[in-house]
Enzyme design. Sequence first.
Site, mmCIF file in Angstrom:
data_model
loop_
_atom_site.group_PDB
_atom_site.id
_atom_site.type_symbol
_atom_site.label_atom_id
_atom_site.label_comp_id
_atom_site.label_asym_id
_atom_site.label_seq_id
_atom_site.Cartn_x
_atom_site.Cartn_y
_atom_site.Cartn_z
ATOM 1 N N LYS A 176 -22.303 -32.276 -33.304
ATOM 2 C CA LYS A 176 -22.433 -31.591 -32.019
ATOM 3 C C LYS A 176 -21.798 -30.211 -32.092
ATOM 4 O O LYS A 176 -20.773 -30.024 -32.742
ATOM 5 C CB LYS A 176 -21.752 -32.410 -30.913
ATOM 6 N N ARG A 247 -22.367 -46.924 -35.224
ATOM 7 C CA ARG A 247 -21.316 -45.890 -35.223
ATOM 8 C C ARG A 247 -20.046 -46.426 -34.562
ATOM 9 O O ARG A 247 -18.935 -46.225 -35.057
ATOM 10 C CB ARG A 247 -21.832 -44.652 -34.482
ATOM 11 N N HIS A 270 -15.062 -36.012 -33.360
ATOM 12 C CA HIS A 270 -14.696 -35.796 -31.957
ATOM 13 C C HIS A 270 -13.790 -34.584 -31.843
ATOM 14 O O HIS A 270 -12.826 -34.458 -32.590
ATOM 15 C CB HIS A 270 -13.962 -37.015 -31.391
#
Length: 303
Positions: A176, A247, A270
């Site tokens: 991301k 995941r 993250h």
Amino acid sequence: MNPSESPLYPAVGAFLRYIKVQRQLSPLTCESYERQLEILISMSDEIGISDWEQLDAPKVRMLLVRSKRAGLGESSRALRMSALRSFLDWQVSQGNRMANPAKGISTPRTSKHLPQNLDVDEVDKLLDIDSKDPLAVRDRAMLETMYGAGLRVSELVGINIRHVDMVTGEVWVVGKGSKERRLPLGRTALTWLEKWLVFRADLSCEDDALFISNKGKRISVRNVQKRFAEWGLKQGVSSHIHPHKLRHSFATHLLESSGDLRGVQELLGHSSMSTTQIYTHLDFQHLATVYDAAHPRAKRGKS
């Protein structure tokens, strides 16, 4: 009236181009924002708004109430307000308005549904695929890579052959926000990748994609989801199998074995530790125990 014919649409169109081209948000996010903002345009037209400057806090609340009366659920209303808030923030940044009237308006609190994970025995059962069929070998290689590195499905389908280093046992992925990370792969994943690459070498493909469909094109997210679900049924796993569950299982099993929250955060990609805490369903008591044991100021009352 078609939303694109509304006098409110040009500003929304410019915002959508901004998030697609400059911010490079994912296609799914852009589609979601476009859908929600087009609905908001229609709703705003209905209450007599012909210019975004006319939208004030009471009218934002009116849009929220109308959404609720239309039967929109909490999470969908929160998504709609998020799209509106982002659009109005952008208008402020462009100098088109002084303040964002949606800023101080609370949206419905959505309950966090923690994804279920597979236990180790279920993972072993799912991955016990022993076949010489090229597609079965490909699917096991995908499953092993997904579970072995804790990838997002978008990261899995985006892997090119050059992104895998069979010597060091690492894979390079783009997550991301276009954040890159290099991840270790286990021996089993590497073994099945080697088997798949033998078949892959005999197939023609339009690009360097590691995982391709039977038509020779980069495998799609939808195809991965479909194949994983089919293997769950074939292998007799009781729960529905989808990429996110693998995941989450990776994160849960790794955390249970190591207790290293920071390491799991890095592997998952993250940006926030709080995301990892929720994702791996850690409870506060565990964190408090770690704090009390490790922090020099935690041992209150002791001298």
